[in-house]
Design a protein around this motif. Sequence first.
Motif, PDB file in Angstrom:
ATOM      1  N   LEU A  98       0.843  -1.192   0.000  1.00 13.95           N
ATOM      2  CA  LEU A  98       0.000   0.000   0.000  1.00 13.95           C
ATOM      3  C   LEU A  98       0.881   1.246   0.000  1.00 13.95           C
ATOM      4  CD1 LEU A  98      -2.586  -1.247   2.652  1.00 13.95           C
ATOM      5  CD2 LEU A  98      -2.786  -1.310   0.151  1.00 13.95           C
ATOM      6  N   PHE A  99       0.621   2.129  -0.956  1.00  8.76           N
ATOM      7  CA  PHE A  99       1.425   3.333  -1.133  1.00  8.76           C
ATOM      8  C   PHE A  99       0.538   4.566  -1.077  1.00  8.76           C
ATOM      9  CE2 PHE A  99       4.030   0.022  -2.805  1.00  8.76           C
ATOM     10  CZ  PHE A  99       5.329   0.415  -2.500  1.00  8.76           C
ATOM     11  N   ALA A 100       0.998   5.574  -0.321  1.00  3.83           N
ATOM     12  CA  ALA A 100       0.296   6.847  -0.242  1.00  3.83           C
ATOM     13  C   ALA A 100       0.543   7.631  -1.516  1.00  3.83           C
ATOM     14  CB  ALA A 100       0.779   7.637   0.967  1.00  3.83           C
ATOM     15  N   HIS A 101      -0.275   8.659  -1.716  1.00  2.00           N
ATOM     16  CA  HIS A 101      -0.080   9.559  -2.846  1.00  2.00           C
ATOM     17  C   HIS A 101       1.345  10.097  -2.773  1.00  2.00           C
ATOM     18  CE1 HIS A 101      -1.180  12.310  -5.993  1.00  2.00           C
ATOM     19  NE2 HIS A 101      -0.669  13.306  -5.282  1.00  2.00           N
ATOM     20  N   LEU A 130      -8.784  -0.616  -5.261  1.00  3.91           N
ATOM     21  CA  LEU A 130      -9.040  -0.223  -3.871  1.00  3.91           C
ATOM     22  C   LEU A 130      -7.758   0.044  -3.077  1.00  3.91           C
ATOM     23  CD1 LEU A 130     -11.915  -2.730  -3.082  1.00  3.91           C
ATOM     24  CD2 LEU A 130     -12.106  -0.239  -3.279  1.00  3.91           C
ATOM     25  N   ALA A 131      -6.633  -0.428  -3.543  1.00  2.00           N
ATOM     26  CA  ALA A 131      -5.377  -0.291  -2.794  1.00  2.00           C
ATOM     27  C   ALA A 131      -5.066   1.162  -2.407  1.00  2.00           C
ATOM     28  CB  ALA A 131      -4.220  -0.922  -3.565  1.00  2.00           C
ATOM     29  N   PRO A 132      -5.220   2.148  -3.310  1.00  2.00           N
ATOM     30  CA  PRO A 132      -4.947   3.526  -2.889  1.00  2.00           C
ATOM     31  C   PRO A 132      -5.894   4.015  -1.782  1.00  2.00           C
ATOM     32  CG  PRO A 132      -4.957   3.379  -5.287  1.00  2.00           C
ATOM     33  CD  PRO A 132      -5.464   2.065  -4.761  1.00  2.00           C
ATOM     34  N   VAL A 133      -7.125   3.565  -1.811  1.00  2.00           N
ATOM     35  CA  VAL A 133      -8.092   3.948  -0.774  1.00  2.00           C
ATOM     36  C   VAL A 133      -7.672   3.334   0.566  1.00  2.00           C
ATOM     37  CG1 VAL A 133     -10.513   3.779  -0.038  1.00  2.00           C
ATOM     38  CG2 VAL A 133      -9.943   4.146  -2.460  1.00  2.00           C
ATOM     39  N   LEU A 134      -7.269   2.073   0.541  1.00  2.00           N
ATOM     40  CA  LEU A 134      -6.812   1.408   1.756  1.00  2.00           C
ATOM     41  C   LEU A 134      -5.553   2.085   2.290  1.00  2.00           C
ATOM     42  CD1 LEU A 134      -7.340  -2.243   0.519  1.00  2.00           C
ATOM     43  CD2 LEU A 134      -8.746  -1.035   2.201  1.00  2.00           C
ATOM     44  N   ALA A 135      -4.629   2.432   1.401  1.00  2.00           N
ATOM     45  CA  ALA A 135      -3.400   3.112   1.809  1.00  2.00           C
ATOM     46  C   ALA A 135      -3.727   4.437   2.486  1.00  2.00           C
ATOM     47  CB  ALA A 135      -2.491   3.334   0.600  1.00  2.00           C
ATOM     48  N   HIS A 136      -4.647   5.190   1.902  1.00  2.00           N
ATOM     49  CA  HIS A 136      -5.048   6.467   2.496  1.00  2.00           C
ATOM     50  C   HIS A 136      -5.642   6.236   3.888  1.00  2.00           C
ATOM     51  CE1 HIS A 136      -6.407  10.614   2.627  1.00  2.00           C
ATOM     52  NE2 HIS A 136      -7.586  10.169   3.017  1.00  2.00           N
TER      53      HIS A 136
END
Length: 173
Positions: A98-101, A130-136
């Motif tokens: 998981l990576f943040a913006h 969904l990975a960016p949402v989970l990371a956030h």
Amino acid sequence: AQALLEVLRPLVPFDAAWIAQADPLRSSYSSLSSADLDDRVVDLFSGPQAAHDIETAGVDRDRPPVSLSDLPYPAEELPTWAECLIPAGIHECLSVALFAHGGRHVGFLTVLSESREPPAPAARRRLGRLAPVLAHGIDPMRSVLTVTPLVRGATAGRVLPRDRRTGPWRRLD
């Protein structure tokens, strides 16, 4: 994190799951939540062997979700799988870093399955979206960035971690 797993389950079905925050100073992961995993497995996932297995499998990079069946070698070559998951009846997974913006590695998610069949392509695509949402949702910097406007004129800051070590400053924008 528990709420994220609950919302994720109907979208990307799993028999068990684990979500963790990355600890870049220790090259490890700190467990945030799990679903249907016993404490022994969660402890193992939070230890150095699991972090090593994640790195060995290349699942710590910014890439689409990886299935156990994607690996070019048998799962038995990864100690976490050989010693813990396979004996527990887990035979497949979808895992994603998981990576943040901006590309900062914030965590890891794996959804586990008792099935011996590889995950469906639709589940892979859905988890990838969904990975960016989970990371956030698990990004620890989110709370810091939320309070920065409260300090008028601040252009930099320092967060003191639990171990009280400090590092170089960086802009909070």
